[in-house]
Design a protein around this motif. Structure first.
Motif, PDB file in Angstrom:
ATOM      1  N   LEU A 159      -6.021  -2.412   2.091  1.00  0.00           N
ATOM      2  CA  LEU A 159      -5.004  -2.803   1.121  1.00  0.00           C
ATOM      3  C   LEU A 159      -4.958  -1.752   0.018  1.00  0.00           C
ATOM      4  O   LEU A 159      -5.956  -1.501  -0.667  1.00  0.00           O
ATOM      5  CB  LEU A 159      -5.334  -4.175   0.521  1.00  0.00           C
ATOM      6  CG  LEU A 159      -5.409  -5.345   1.508  1.00  0.00           C
ATOM      7  CD1 LEU A 159      -5.780  -6.635   0.779  1.00  0.00           C
ATOM      8  CD2 LEU A 159      -4.096  -5.517   2.258  1.00  0.00           C
ATOM      9  N   SER A 160      -3.776  -1.166  -0.158  1.00  0.00           N
ATOM     10  CA  SER A 160      -3.624  -0.094  -1.147  1.00  0.00           C
ATOM     11  C   SER A 160      -2.428  -0.378  -2.036  1.00  0.00           C
ATOM     12  O   SER A 160      -1.401  -0.907  -1.581  1.00  0.00           O
ATOM     13  CB  SER A 160      -3.432   1.269  -0.465  1.00  0.00           C
ATOM     14  OG  SER A 160      -4.546   1.583   0.353  1.00  0.00           O
ATOM     15  N   SER A 161      -2.548  -0.021  -3.295  1.00  0.00           N
ATOM     16  CA  SER A 161      -1.449  -0.181  -4.233  1.00  0.00           C
ATOM     17  C   SER A 161      -0.364   0.847  -3.931  1.00  0.00           C
ATOM     18  O   SER A 161      -0.652   1.983  -3.548  1.00  0.00           O
ATOM     19  CB  SER A 161      -1.952  -0.023  -5.663  1.00  0.00           C
ATOM     20  OG  SER A 161      -0.874  -0.019  -6.573  1.00  0.00           O
ATOM     21  N   ALA A 162       0.866   0.413  -4.130  1.00  0.00           N
ATOM     22  CA  ALA A 162       1.994   1.311  -3.875  1.00  0.00           C
ATOM     23  C   ALA A 162       2.380   2.133  -5.098  1.00  0.00           C
ATOM     24  O   ALA A 162       3.474   2.671  -5.164  1.00  0.00           O
ATOM     25  CB  ALA A 162       3.196   0.517  -3.399  1.00  0.00           C
ATOM     26  N   GLY A 163       1.495   2.216  -6.090  1.00  0.00           N
ATOM     27  CA  GLY A 163       1.771   2.997  -7.282  1.00  0.00           C
ATOM     28  C   GLY A 163       2.197   2.156  -8.460  1.00  0.00           C
ATOM     29  O   GLY A 163       2.323   2.672  -9.571  1.00  0.00           O
ATOM     30  N   VAL A 164       2.435   0.853  -8.233  1.00  0.00           N
ATOM     31  CA  VAL A 164       2.794  -0.061  -9.317  1.00  0.00           C
ATOM     32  C   VAL A 164       1.939  -1.316  -9.179  1.00  0.00           C
ATOM     33  O   VAL A 164       1.350  -1.587  -8.129  1.00  0.00           O
ATOM     34  CB  VAL A 164       4.289  -0.437  -9.275  1.00  0.00           C
ATOM     35  CG1 VAL A 164       5.160   0.784  -9.542  1.00  0.00           C
ATOM     36  CG2 VAL A 164       4.654  -1.064  -7.933  1.00  0.00           C
ATOM     37  N   PRO A 189      -2.273   0.248  -9.973  1.00  0.00           N
ATOM     38  CA  PRO A 189      -2.072   1.585  -9.404  1.00  0.00           C
ATOM     39  C   PRO A 189      -3.409   2.298  -9.184  1.00  0.00           C
ATOM     40  O   PRO A 189      -4.346   2.146  -9.964  1.00  0.00           O
ATOM     41  CB  PRO A 189      -1.242   2.301 -10.467  1.00  0.00           C
ATOM     42  CG  PRO A 189      -0.523   1.200 -11.180  1.00  0.00           C
ATOM     43  CD  PRO A 189      -1.465   0.047 -11.205  1.00  0.00           C
ATOM     44  N   SER A 190      -3.514   2.999  -8.096  1.00  0.00           N
ATOM     45  CA  SER A 190      -4.684   3.783  -7.684  1.00  0.00           C
ATOM     46  C   SER A 190      -5.845   2.915  -7.211  1.00  0.00           C
ATOM     47  O   SER A 190      -6.951   3.434  -7.008  1.00  0.00           O
ATOM     48  CB  SER A 190      -5.172   4.705  -8.823  1.00  0.00           C
ATOM     49  OG  SER A 190      -5.808   3.955  -9.867  1.00  0.00           O
ATOM     50  N   GLU A 191      -5.629   1.629  -7.009  1.00  0.00           N
ATOM     51  CA  GLU A 191      -6.708   0.768  -6.517  1.00  0.00           C
ATOM     52  C   GLU A 191      -6.530   0.520  -5.017  1.00  0.00           C
ATOM     53  O   GLU A 191      -5.414   0.410  -4.515  1.00  0.00           O
ATOM     54  CB  GLU A 191      -6.727  -0.572  -7.251  1.00  0.00           C
ATOM     55  CG  GLU A 191      -7.136  -0.457  -8.711  1.00  0.00           C
ATOM     56  CD  GLU A 191      -7.153  -1.801  -9.396  1.00  0.00           C
ATOM     57  OE1 GLU A 191      -7.748  -1.901 -10.500  1.00  0.00           O
ATOM     58  OE2 GLU A 191      -6.575  -2.769  -8.841  1.00  0.00           O
ATOM     59  N   THR A 219      -0.072  -7.371   0.646  1.00  0.00           N
ATOM     60  CA  THR A 219      -0.303  -8.358   1.700  1.00  0.00           C
ATOM     61  C   THR A 219      -0.385  -7.674   3.052  1.00  0.00           C
ATOM     62  O   THR A 219       0.357  -6.729   3.337  1.00  0.00           O
ATOM     63  CB  THR A 219       0.820  -9.413   1.731  1.00  0.00           C
ATOM     64  OG1 THR A 219       0.894 -10.050   0.458  1.00  0.00           O
ATOM     65  CG2 THR A 219       0.563 -10.449   2.802  1.00  0.00           C
ATOM     66  N   GLU A 220      -1.276  -8.194   3.890  1.00  0.00           N
ATOM     67  CA  GLU A 220      -1.404  -7.718   5.265  1.00  0.00           C
ATOM     68  C   GLU A 220      -1.542  -8.932   6.179  1.00  0.00           C
ATOM     69  O   GLU A 220      -2.315  -9.854   5.895  1.00  0.00           O
ATOM     70  CB  GLU A 220      -2.616  -6.805   5.414  1.00  0.00           C
ATOM     71  CG  GLU A 220      -2.808  -6.221   6.802  1.00  0.00           C
ATOM     72  CD  GLU A 220      -1.825  -5.113   7.141  1.00  0.00           C
ATOM     73  OE1 GLU A 220      -1.644  -4.805   8.329  1.00  0.00           O
ATOM     74  OE2 GLU A 220      -1.233  -4.555   6.186  1.00  0.00           O
ATOM     75  N   ASP A 240      -9.238   5.103  -7.814  1.00  0.00           N
ATOM     76  CA  ASP A 240      -9.046   6.558  -7.752  1.00  0.00           C
ATOM     77  C   ASP A 240      -9.916   7.182  -6.676  1.00  0.00           C
ATOM     78  O   ASP A 240     -10.442   8.292  -6.836  1.00  0.00           O
ATOM     79  CB  ASP A 240      -9.353   7.197  -9.112  1.00  0.00           C
ATOM     80  CG  ASP A 240      -8.356   6.776 -10.180  1.00  0.00           C
ATOM     81  OD1 ASP A 240      -7.172   6.599  -9.834  1.00  0.00           O
ATOM     82  OD2 ASP A 240      -8.772   6.587 -11.344  1.00  0.00           O
ATOM     83  N   GLY A 241     -10.088   6.456  -5.572  1.00  0.00           N
ATOM     84  CA  GLY A 241     -10.869   6.969  -4.453  1.00  0.00           C
ATOM     85  C   GLY A 241     -12.363   6.862  -4.624  1.00  0.00           C
ATOM     86  O   GLY A 241     -13.112   7.304  -3.738  1.00  0.00           O
TER      87      GLY A 241
END
Length: 251
Positions: free
Chosen positions: A136-141, A112-114, A146-147, A169-170
């Motif tokens: 590529l961003s985490s969906a919170g879990v 999360p947050s990566e 994948t893209e 965290d940005g």
């Protein structure tokens, strides 16, 4: 006809022509050579033709001149990469075997947050052909992100440069290398898959045919010249003084 049948006919025509020339040469030299002086290929005229045919089939398959030779195996690059990686990928001609499009896939495991921002560059020689940006961003879990993209690249050997920036965290974080799985695939056309199956069957039949052709080469003709000598036997003669020999009374 398909690529498999065309390749089979082409191989038979070339190898068969060479085999016939070898057969003619064997018969000509056989007729011009005395039986006692004939070599192996003069005594077994079909053997040379069989050997030339089989060798020609092998060489033709290795030269890559048959239509089926456009297929060069599975064209896929599958690697775990980190920022700064340089890869090579060959895009084949899309005539009958390979698809025109290149499938690109990028996936990684994120907390999360990566977040990972990727820049992927494709060079053909010194020219930049395409540049792809993938975020590529985490969906919170915790999960695998994948893209996938479809690329249109001209045939050639490409240099692929991969660079990415990892964020937590940005905030950029370059203290540790972060690995991603990078995949490039040039798929085989569905219509060509049946050609590969047919080609395998034709190759099997050709191998069996070559075996019997070689076996026939050893059977047709005489493997060893045989000469018979007749020993004449004459009964000894006895002269009793009257000038005429008397037969049947030997020593």
């Amino acid at each position: 006809m398909g690529a498999a049948i065309d390749s089979f006919v082409m191989a038979i025509e070339i190898a068969g022509s060479l085999g016939i020339l070898a057969l003619i040469w064997s018969f000509i030299t056989r007729l011009r050579t005395q039986p006692r002086k004939r070599g192996v290929f003069q005594r077994l005229p079909v053997l040379l033709s069989a050997v030339v045919f089989i060798i020609s089939i092998i060489i033709i398959g290795q030269l890559g001149i048959l239509p089926i030779a456009e297929y060069k195996g599975t064209n896929q690059l599958n690697r775990y990469v980190t920022s700064g990686e340089i890869l090579h990928f060959n895009v084949y001609e899309s005539n009958i075997a390979y698809s025109e499009n290149i499938e690109m896939r990028l996936d990684t495991y994120l907390m999360p947050s990566e977040t990972i921002n990727n820049t992927i560059e494709f060079y053909l020689g010194d020219s930049l052909i395409d540049m792809i940006y993938i975020n590529l961003s985490s969906a919170g879990v915790e999960n695998t992100v994948t893209e996938e993209r479809i690329l249109d690249l001209e045939p050639g050997l490409y240099i692929v440069r991969i660079n990415h920036t990892f964020y937590e965290d940005g905030i950029p974080d370059d203290t540790l290398a972060h690995w991603e799985r990078f995949t490039l695939t040039q798929a085989v056309k569905s219509s060509f898959i049946q050609e590969l199956v047919s080609w395998s069957s034709l190759q099997f039949g050709l191998n069996i045919g070559c075996f019997f052709l070689l076996l026939g080469g050893f059977c047709v003709g005489t493997s060893k010249p045989r000469y018979t000598t007749e020993d004449t036997y004459e009964e000894p003669q006895t002269d009793f003084g009257d000038g005429g020999p008397e037969y049947g009374k030997g020593c």
